[in-house]
Design a protein around this motif. Structure first.
Motif, PDB file in Angstrom:
ATOM      1  N   ARG A  24       0.865  -1.193   0.000  1.00 46.61           N
ATOM      2  CA  ARG A  24       0.000   0.000   0.000  1.00 46.61           C
ATOM      3  C   ARG A  24       0.896   1.237   0.000  1.00 46.61           C
ATOM      4  O   ARG A  24       1.922   1.272   0.665  1.00 46.61           O
ATOM      5  N   ASP A  25       0.484   2.255  -0.726  1.00 42.65           N
ATOM      6  CA  ASP A  25       1.211   3.514  -0.737  1.00 42.65           C
ATOM      7  C   ASP A  25       0.730   4.413   0.390  1.00 42.65           C
ATOM      8  O   ASP A  25      -0.446   4.388   0.767  1.00 42.65           O
ATOM      9  N   ALA A  26       1.662   5.193   0.908  1.00 38.05           N
ATOM     10  CA  ALA A  26       1.375   6.174   1.958  1.00 38.05           C
ATOM     11  C   ALA A  26       1.942   7.519   1.521  1.00 38.05           C
ATOM     12  O   ALA A  26       2.941   7.576   0.799  1.00 38.05           O
ATOM     13  N   ALA A  27       1.324   8.591   1.976  1.00 37.75           N
ATOM     14  CA  ALA A  27       1.807   9.937   1.636  1.00 37.75           C
ATOM     15  C   ALA A  27       3.034  10.319   2.470  1.00 37.75           C
ATOM     16  O   ALA A  27       3.836  11.139   2.044  1.00 37.75           O
ATOM     17  N   ALA A  28       3.178   9.714   3.641  1.00 42.11           N
ATOM     18  CA  ALA A  28       4.307  10.035   4.522  1.00 42.11           C
ATOM     19  C   ALA A  28       5.626   9.563   3.909  1.00 42.11           C
ATOM     20  O   ALA A  28       5.669   8.575   3.172  1.00 42.11           O
ATOM     21  N   ALA A  29       6.691  10.268   4.237  1.00 45.21           N
ATOM     22  CA  ALA A  29       8.023   9.934   3.738  1.00 45.21           C
ATOM     23  C   ALA A  29       8.538   8.641   4.376  1.00 45.21           C
ATOM     24  O   ALA A  29       8.148   8.301   5.501  1.00 45.21           O
ATOM     25  N   GLY A 111       7.007   8.614  -5.280  1.00 44.65           N
ATOM     26  CA  GLY A 111       6.748  10.051  -5.413  1.00 44.65           C
ATOM     27  C   GLY A 111       7.298  10.739  -4.173  1.00 44.65           C
ATOM     28  O   GLY A 111       8.448  10.553  -3.808  1.00 44.65           O
ATOM     29  N   THR A 112       6.456  11.509  -3.497  1.00 44.72           N
ATOM     30  CA  THR A 112       6.894  12.163  -2.262  1.00 44.72           C
ATOM     31  C   THR A 112       6.566  11.311  -1.032  1.00 44.72           C
ATOM     32  O   THR A 112       6.865  11.701   0.083  1.00 44.72           O
ATOM     33  N   GLY A 113       5.942  10.149  -1.253  1.00 43.15           N
ATOM     34  CA  GLY A 113       5.535   9.276  -0.155  1.00 43.15           C
ATOM     35  C   GLY A 113       6.317   7.976  -0.127  1.00 43.15           C
ATOM     36  O   GLY A 113       7.487   7.918  -0.509  1.00 43.15           O
ATOM     37  N   THR A 114       5.640   6.922   0.310  1.00 40.33           N
ATOM     38  CA  THR A 114       6.292   5.639   0.539  1.00 40.33           C
ATOM     39  C   THR A 114       5.411   4.498   0.053  1.00 40.33           C
ATOM     40  O   THR A 114       4.217   4.474   0.321  1.00 40.33           O
ATOM     41  N   ARG A 115       6.021   3.546  -0.629  1.00 38.16           N
ATOM     42  CA  ARG A 115       5.346   2.280  -0.908  1.00 38.16           C
ATOM     43  C   ARG A 115       5.743   1.343   0.235  1.00 38.16           C
ATOM     44  O   ARG A 115       6.918   1.083   0.463  1.00 38.16           O
ATOM     45  N   LEU A 150      -1.867   4.737   9.912  1.00 33.48           N
ATOM     46  CA  LEU A 150      -0.529   5.245  10.193  1.00 33.48           C
ATOM     47  C   LEU A 150      -0.269   6.504   9.366  1.00 33.48           C
ATOM     48  O   LEU A 150       0.255   7.505   9.881  1.00 33.48           O
ATOM     49  N   ASP A 151      -0.626   6.456   8.104  1.00 36.62           N
ATOM     50  CA  ASP A 151      -0.404   7.600   7.220  1.00 36.62           C
ATOM     51  C   ASP A 151      -1.152   8.825   7.740  1.00 36.62           C
ATOM     52  O   ASP A 151      -0.608   9.930   7.768  1.00 36.62           O
ATOM     53  N   ARG A 153      -2.003   9.401  10.777  1.00 30.58           N
ATOM     54  CA  ARG A 153      -1.319   9.814  12.011  1.00 30.58           C
ATOM     55  C   ARG A 153      -0.060  10.637  11.693  1.00 30.58           C
ATOM     56  O   ARG A 153       0.254  11.606  12.368  1.00 30.58           O
ATOM     57  N   LEU A 154       0.662  10.219  10.655  1.00 26.11           N
ATOM     58  CA  LEU A 154       1.933  10.869  10.313  1.00 26.11           C
ATOM     59  C   LEU A 154       1.751  12.162   9.537  1.00 26.11           C
ATOM     60  O   LEU A 154       2.557  13.084   9.654  1.00 26.11           O
ATOM     61  N   THR A 155       0.713  12.222   8.695  1.00 21.11           N
ATOM     62  CA  THR A 155       0.550  13.395   7.831  1.00 21.11           C
ATOM     63  C   THR A 155      -0.589  14.306   8.257  1.00 21.11           C
ATOM     64  O   THR A 155      -0.682  15.430   7.769  1.00 21.11           O
ATOM     65  N   GLY A 156      -1.479  13.795   9.093  1.00 22.31           N
ATOM     66  CA  GLY A 156      -2.636  14.579   9.508  1.00 22.31           C
ATOM     67  C   GLY A 156      -3.696  14.696   8.416  1.00 22.31           C
ATOM     68  O   GLY A 156      -4.671  15.412   8.562  1.00 22.31           O
ATOM     69  N   ALA A 157      -3.486  13.958   7.316  1.00 20.89           N
ATOM     70  CA  ALA A 157      -4.438  14.041   6.186  1.00 20.89           C
ATOM     71  C   ALA A 157      -5.487  12.960   6.270  1.00 20.89           C
ATOM     72  O   ALA A 157      -5.335  11.941   6.795  1.00 20.89           O
TER      73      ALA A 157
END
Length: 157
Positions: A24-29, A111-115, A150-151, A153-157
């Motif tokens: 799964r992809d996440a927006a967080a680094a 991209g700017t996130g994490t797989r 988790l994402d 929690r980490l990004t607030g999005a």
């Protein structure tokens, strides 16, 4: 009853008789995701709904995990490469039929996130392997929901 499992290394995640792999992809680094996995172990109970408690043991070289339903795992960290991979094996558990368990969380930039790729590797009795096969869809849903939580929690999005 808690039983000792066969000790395995990181290679078990690629060669186990049962391998369940989810992505799964996440927006967080990757750095933020890694910190949440490896450094904020107690935080797992906040974002992974199956986890009721988690704590670091052996000065961070181990973990003690409790799941809903009473399953427990005493683990040894196998690999902790910042922003890349976090893996551990289960040394003792009360899960019936398990003989060897290891998990790997592999992180790659997307991209700017994490797989995030989670590999659940296991060996056990035929009944245990059958239960895991039946549990695959539920484990996949739990993983995807956990990464989304988790994402957030980490990004607030």
């Amino acid at each position: 009853m808690v039983r000792r499992l066969r000790p395995v290394g990181i290679e078990f995640t690629a060669s186990a008789p049962v391998r369940l792999v989810f992505t799964r992809d996440a927006a967080a680094a990757p750095e933020a995701v890694f910190r949440a996995l490896a450094e904020d172990v107690p935080g797992w109970a906040e974002w992974f709904s199956a986890v009721t408690s988690a704590r670091r043991t052996a000065d961070g070289a181990g973990r003690e995990i409790r799941l809903w339903g009473g399953t427990r795992f005493d683990e040894t960290v196998l690999v902790a490469e910042p922003a890349e991979v976090y893996a551990y094996r289960v040394d003792a558990t009360n899960a019936p039929g398990a003989r060897a368990l290891a998990e790997e969380w592999r992180l790659t930039p997307a991209g700017t996130g994490t797989r995030v790729r989670w590999t659940f590797a296991a060996d056990g009795t035929a009944v245990f392997r059958g239960v895991l096969a039946l549990a695959r869809p539920g484990l996949g849903r739990a993983f995807r929901a956990a990464v989304a939580s988790l994402d957030q929690r980490l990004t607030g999005a």
